[in-house]
Design an enzyme around this catalytic site. Structure first.
Site, PDB file in Angstrom:
ATOM      1  N   HIS A  22       0.804  -1.217   0.000  1.00 56.52           N
ATOM      2  CA  HIS A  22       0.000   0.000   0.000  1.00 56.52           C
ATOM      3  C   HIS A  22       0.838   1.269   0.000  1.00 56.52           C
ATOM      4  CE1 HIS A  22      -3.051  -2.895   0.722  1.00 56.52           C
ATOM      5  NE2 HIS A  22      -2.709  -3.116   1.981  1.00 56.52           N
ATOM      6  N   THR A 194       1.143   6.821   1.775  1.00 57.44           N
ATOM      7  CA  THR A 194       0.510   5.526   1.505  1.00 57.44           C
ATOM      8  C   THR A 194      -0.625   5.719   0.508  1.00 57.44           C
ATOM      9  OG1 THR A 194      -0.891   5.860   3.441  1.00 57.44           O
ATOM     10  CG2 THR A 194       1.094   4.544   3.742  1.00 57.44           C
ATOM     11  N   TYR A 195      -1.260   4.620   0.113  1.00 55.76           N
ATOM     12  CA  TYR A 195      -2.294   4.666  -0.928  1.00 55.76           C
ATOM     13  C   TYR A 195      -3.413   5.622  -0.532  1.00 55.76           C
ATOM     14  CZ  TYR A 195      -5.295   2.956  -4.680  1.00 55.76           C
ATOM     15  OH  TYR A 195      -6.083   2.862  -5.797  1.00 55.76           O
ATOM     16  N   MET A 196      -3.821   6.473  -1.483  1.00 57.97           N
ATOM     17  CA  MET A 196      -4.714   7.594  -1.151  1.00 57.97           C
ATOM     18  C   MET A 196      -6.198   7.289  -1.354  1.00 57.97           C
ATOM     19  SD  MET A 196      -3.354   7.659  -4.219  1.00 57.97           S
ATOM     20  CE  MET A 196      -4.163   7.389  -5.782  1.00 57.97           C
ATOM     21  N   ARG A 197      -6.543   6.069  -1.692  1.00 56.12           N
ATOM     22  CA  ARG A 197      -7.969   5.710  -1.804  1.00 56.12           C
ATOM     23  C   ARG A 197      -8.288   4.674  -0.728  1.00 56.12           C
ATOM     24  NH1 ARG A 197     -10.359   8.078  -5.993  1.00 56.12           N
ATOM     25  NH2 ARG A 197      -9.059   8.811  -7.728  1.00 56.12           N
TER      26      ARG A 197
END
Length: 357
Positions: A22, A194-197
């Site tokens: 992630h 980190t992953y934004m969704r």
């Protein structure tokens, strides 16, 4: 994607492994390679179901968008519901009947020159009443008739999810949703966040350890308070952790101006989420006159220990006159001098519930 690749390449399930990470950092990718898993067919089937829903709903709505707005637009299961909610809310707003009233504000000065603002409890509906009231105040004498104080604690906000990042970037940075997500995508691709969704507010053990070190080093032990956050929604998928910097030691980054601003917002929100509560004393002063019964009310806070407020304060969608800020330390019976008084015409508004996607 993994399932499509597996099918296209005709791979055997027993020999096929899937890695998940992630954040684009060396440690995260190495950990993913060391801990592979099989393709999760529950997730695959869930995606297939979403795709079918998109087609069932979107195929009916998309042609409407082409006719009414412009060609090339598409709608699916999410956009269709969103449009309906917006239309229903707009109809409620349009059918609402507005009424006007006058709200009165005053600024008082203490004997030692300290100023504070207060709001009159009574609202006027007729202009002539307002005019008479303001004329009376020319010769009025003012005095503090009551003072109440209550200790209070203010807790830090949870780390960012996609929706809370969009809301806060709008309030604090005046970014549109699309600009926020574009900037966040670039930060993610650069290995900075980190992953934004995500709809998760949880932080990894590594992130919490980093936060502890940074808080104690920068502010002291009394400012650190580890907290584990959980999503309120029972439908939250929480496939990823909250949006956070990949390395909390890095407070500033070498990037374009708006990327720096968004990263700074994410860093502060993450760090503050692991800090101590702020200790406050909520104070309410009531000011009376020798001419009329209505009282002026001033609400404010006295900060005893700043805690997480040393780093970050969450933006609020509140009316400006609910809290007046820091109030002077004055006692009951204190005489005050009127500095400014004004009545402002206001209009009633529909009770709008803000919806974020």
């Amino acid at each position: 994607i993994a399932w499509h690749l597996s099918n296209a390449l005709k791979l055997e399930d027993k020999k096929t492994k899937r890695i998940v990470f992630h954040e684009i950092t060396k440690k995260a990718i190495l950990d993913a390679i060391e801990n592979p898993r099989k393709i999760n067919y529950d997730l695959v089937n869930a995606q297939q179901a979403r795709r079918i829903l998109d087609r069932l709903v979107g195929y009916q709505l998309s042609p409407v968008l082409w006719k009414k707005i412009k060609g090339g637009l598409s709608a699916g299961r999410v956009q269709s519901v969103s449009v309906r909610l917006i239309v229903e809310r707009e109809r409620e707003i349009n059918s609402f009947s507005t009424t006007d009233f006058y709200k009165t504000f005053a600024e008082f000065i203490t004997s030692d020159g300290k100023k504070f603002k207060a709001t009159l409890e009574t609202e006027f509906k007729i202009y002539e009443e307002v005019e008479k009231f303001l004329q009376k105040n020319i010769k009025s004498e003012f005095i503090v008739v009551s003072r109440t104080m209550k200790p209070a604690l203010k807790s830090p906000a949870a780390p960012f999810t996609t929706s809370t990042l969009q809301q806060e970037a709008s309030r604090k940075l005046s970014f549109s949703v699309s600009k926020t997500m574009t900037l966040a995508q670039r930060l993610y691709e650069s290995g900075l966040i980190t992953y934004m969704r995500t709809d998760s507010v949880s932080l990894s053990d590594e992130a919490k350890s980093q936060a502890k070190v940074e808080i104690i080093k920068r502010f002291g032990k009394e400012y650190y308070n580890q907290k584990d956050y959980k999503s309120r929604s029972s439908n939250a998928q929480e496939a990823h952790e909250a949006i956070r910097p990949t390395n909390l030691k890095t407070q500033t980054i070498n990037a374009e101006y708006d990327q720096k601003r968004l990263y700074d917002l994410i860093w502060k929100r993450t760090i503050s989420s692991q800090m101590s509560q702020a200790k406050l004393e909520r104070t309410t002063l009531k000011v009376g006159s020798n001419i009329y019964k209505s009282l002026f009310v001033a609400k404010g806070e006295i900060l005893i220990f700043d805690g997480f407020l040393k780093v970050y304060l969450e933006g609020m969608d509140e009316e400006e006159d609910k809290v007046q800020g820091i109030l002077p330390d004055i006692k009951i019976g204190t005489k005050l001098k009127l500095n400014i008084i004004e009545s402002i015409q206001r209009f009633s508004r529909h009770n709008i519930q803000y919806i974020y996607f």
